[in-house]
Write an enzyme that holds these catalytic residues in place. Structure first.
Site, mmCIF file in Angstrom:
data_model
loop_
_atom_site.group_PDB
_atom_site.id
_atom_site.type_symbol
_atom_site.label_atom_id
_atom_site.label_comp_id
_atom_site.label_asym_id
_atom_site.label_seq_id
_atom_site.Cartn_x
_atom_site.Cartn_y
_atom_site.Cartn_z
ATOM 1 N N ASP A 147 24.745 18.806 1.777
ATOM 2 C CA ASP A 147 24.328 18.040 0.597
ATOM 3 C C ASP A 147 24.464 16.550 0.883
ATOM 4 O O ASP A 147 25.562 16.056 1.089
ATOM 5 C CB ASP A 147 25.222 18.443 -0.585
ATOM 6 C CG ASP A 147 24.749 17.900 -1.924
ATOM 7 O OD1 ASP A 147 24.014 16.894 -1.947
ATOM 8 O OD2 ASP A 147 25.123 18.494 -2.950
ATOM 9 N N SER A 190 25.625 20.471 -9.902
ATOM 10 C CA SER A 190 24.908 19.205 -9.990
ATOM 11 C C SER A 190 25.134 18.571 -11.365
ATOM 12 O O SER A 190 26.277 18.399 -11.783
ATOM 13 C CB SER A 190 23.421 19.443 -9.695
ATOM 14 O OG SER A 190 22.750 18.233 -9.470
ATOM 15 N N HIS A 203 21.426 19.785 -0.983
ATOM 16 C CA HIS A 203 21.936 19.911 -2.353
ATOM 17 C C HIS A 203 21.470 21.200 -3.032
ATOM 18 O O HIS A 203 22.236 21.845 -3.753
ATOM 19 C CB HIS A 203 21.474 18.685 -3.145
ATOM 20 C CG HIS A 203 21.951 18.642 -4.555
ATOM 21 N ND1 HIS A 203 23.292 18.573 -4.900
ATOM 22 C CD2 HIS A 203 21.281 18.659 -5.735
ATOM 23 C CE1 HIS A 203 23.416 18.533 -6.218
ATOM 24 N NE2 HIS A 203 22.212 18.586 -6.744
ATOM 25 N N ASP A 204 20.228 21.568 -2.830
ATOM 26 C CA ASP A 204 19.684 22.775 -3.459
ATOM 27 C C ASP A 204 20.426 24.044 -3.047
ATOM 28 O O ASP A 204 20.205 25.105 -3.642
ATOM 29 C CB ASP A 204 18.190 22.932 -3.158
ATOM 30 C CG ASP A 204 17.318 22.239 -4.196
ATOM 31 O OD1 ASP A 204 17.870 21.717 -5.191
ATOM 32 O OD2 ASP A 204 16.089 22.235 -4.023
ATOM 33 N N ARG A 250 9.294 13.469 -8.987
ATOM 34 C CA ARG A 250 9.763 14.748 -8.461
ATOM 35 C C ARG A 250 9.753 14.774 -6.937
ATOM 36 O O ARG A 250 10.639 15.342 -6.305
ATOM 37 C CB ARG A 250 8.902 15.885 -9.013
ATOM 38 C CG ARG A 250 9.322 17.257 -8.535
ATOM 39 C CD ARG A 250 10.757 17.606 -8.934
ATOM 40 N NE ARG A 250 10.991 19.038 -8.852
ATOM 41 C CZ ARG A 250 12.088 19.639 -9.289
ATOM 42 N NH1 ARG A 250 13.077 18.937 -9.828
ATOM 43 N NH2 ARG A 250 12.234 20.939 -9.205
#
Lengths: 372, 372
Positions: free
Chosen positions: B322, B159, B352-353, B229
């Site tokens: 992702d 990332s 993505h994580d 967040r």
């Protein structure tokens, strides 16, 4: 209006097409158990109901849209949001169909909502109850009665409008001939709920929101509503389209004493400003909560069981680039229909908003089937 | 620290692995033209640099992570964020490699940032300058000098960490043997910038933000940072995973006098609360702006031209689910490399994580190549 007070069917005198009118549909007992008193619906019509009552079409708007589906016949009528699909020479032509569109309960376009005056003479504000998709449909059944529409040839909607169309077909199976479910789903997903939560927080965390009681204070939560719209707008489009239009081009050359600005930021600012100028933050919350709670299965068993009572012929349409209501959700709905149907797919570079933009493809699908 | 004051290479005495240390790397002239004085980097190391200086590995953290890549050797060392990849018996083993991780300029984990004290004795706050990916890399070259690392066997990042790895290979071609670019891109896209803008607004519109000068006021923009967040977290995951975990289940039965609560809302609240407890809002802004400005092409022509000077062997890895850094962006980068390389794809349900979670697959790729 006289018709609102008396509740008499309003088929004459004819008014111009695409003009906002109002009807009192009485008290509505909401899904939550709360009774919302003296509900008014703002609505518009195009064309004329035929003597057989067989040409009525209900078009359901999405989250921040309204009843102005198509440009009206009065000289200064504003452009409609679905002019490419609805209008003279279009797939849904007022010379043939009696077209009706109503504004949702909770909204800010003439139907009872948080900005309406409650019995004590003050705006509802924070006291406005939670309303659901089904609650708006119940109110619309009263509108149909008053308009003399015993059965809709079709109920058509995209996105949140499709949720009401779907609920119509379940709540009133004998009154819906065709249901068109476009860019939508049988229930809200976790991701949709997550995006919605972020939008609600954006508004509620704006100090000008004042817990929802900002009317008559001289302050409105414009910054929060604008942020909510930015979040929503990105989900309505898709990555490839934004990249093609804006890339990561700077809006102006970065200077050492000012943060960089990108073209896409200016675009999103513009989208935010446009919504803030025309929409009420409490209505945004009320309708977003209705969206979060959408689930045609609620209280009805499995999806197949929930749809078991429908008599409508379903037309399910997905947008290929839609990442907010991915095509798989349309497929799930279509497969669960009592008599399973195929999913039509329209191609769009624009993501979810393709349901508003790709009216030529929509017209081809609907003009050759539901409105043939 | 003595070593920081003298700027002497700090190879002895050995300290425990995975312990946060600090080095003064001097003034850093930023890309913007501003000179940030007396920059400190917080960093950690694992293992020992060999006498040939050939076993050094730099691991670059993502947006809100830090230098604590792996659990350290002291008894109370906290769990590292990449323990599945880095540690005894793992693909990147400290018994063999000298592993370094530094915290970004602008962050809040020991490197100079908005919460650091400026020359006038007050926190930088709103006066902290805009910093870029390249600025952090420049500071890291000083750290490498001070640690006695003339050349990295590999620079590895996921990332935003991959952005610094990529810039290392361009800014210091002779000092990078391998570069591992995981779940990232050569430049930020319009959509990524749009999501970032929403997050910055969420913080800036929090009245406790006070224009960025909230230190020592007793108030911090927790609500705004928490909203930022939530937005970010949804982009880090994917629709199918959220649906599988949470669906649209209610957290508690809806009541007529309280808005509905969904399980996914509780989950996002939890994610927000965790970040607010450990991260500074101004740092979130500073690093997010660096992310928005990421573009390895800036000032260097086309992507192929920009990468023309690199000497590093590239390993480009995408996560199949992702949607924030779609695999196409990895493909574009890999194809533009001086000696084009293939893209490895790791499978993950998590979006993505996946770059943080799928350490077994990462270890298999990297253990069989870069760290064979």
């Amino acid at each position: 209006m006289a018709s609102a007070a008396t509740g008499v069917p309003v088929r004459e005198p004819l008014v111009a097409d695409g003009v906002l009118r109002f009807l009192d549909v009485g008290d509505v007992r909401l899904e939550s158990g709360f009774t919302l008193p003296d509900v008014t619906l703002g609505f518009e019509t195009w064309g004329t109901l035929n003597s057989a009552g067989s040409n009525a079409v209900l078009i359901e708007h999405a989250l921040t849209a309204d009843s102005h589906v198509a440009t009206g016949t009065s000289r200064d009528s504003a452009t409609g949001w679905w002019d490419g699909l609805v209008g003279p020479g279009k797939a849904i032509d007022p010379s043939r169909w009696f077209i009706v569109a109503a504004n949702m309960i909770g909204g800010c376009y003439g139907s009872t909502g948080p900005g309406s005056t409650a019995a004590d003479g003050r705006p509802w504000g924070s006291r406005f109850p939670e309303v659901s998709i089904r609650d708006s449909v119940v109110a619309e059944t009263r509108l149909a009665d008053l308009l003399g529409v015993s059965r809709w040839h079709a109920v058509v909607g995209g996105s949140m409008g499709a949720m009401r169309a779907l609920e119509w077909s379940v709540l009133e199976p004998s009154r819906v001939g065709h249901v068109v479910v476009l860019a939508s789903s049988a229930y809200s997903t976790a991701e949709q709920i997550g995006w919605a939560q972020a939008q609600l927080l954006a508004i509620r965390q704006d100090p000008s929101f004042q817990g929802g009681d900002y009317y008559q204070t001289g302050r409105t939560p414009d910054a929060g509503l604008g942020l909510a719209r930015r979040i929503a707008h990105i989900t309505y489009r898709c990555e490839s389209e934004l990249s093609a239009r804006f890339g990561n081009e700077a809006q102006q050359p970065p200077r050492s004493d000012a943060p960089s600005r990108f073209q896409v930021e200016s675009y999103l600012d513009h989208q935010a400003g446009k919504l803030v100028a025309r929409f009420d933050a409490n209505s945004y919350i009320a309708l977003t909560q209705a969206l979060m709670g959408h689930d045609v299965r609620r209280g009805r068993g499995t999806l197949r069981e929930a749809l078991g009572s429908t008599e409508a012929q379903a037309t399910v349409i997905a947008v290929d680039s839609d990442r907010l209501y991915p095509a798989a959700l349309s497929a799930e709905l279509a497969a669960a229909w009592a008599d399973p149907v195929d999913v039509h797919t329209i191609r769009s570079a624009a993501g979810h908003d393709g349901f508003l933009l790709e009216t030529d493809q929509l017209g081809a699908i609907l003009g050759g089937s539901v409105f043939a």
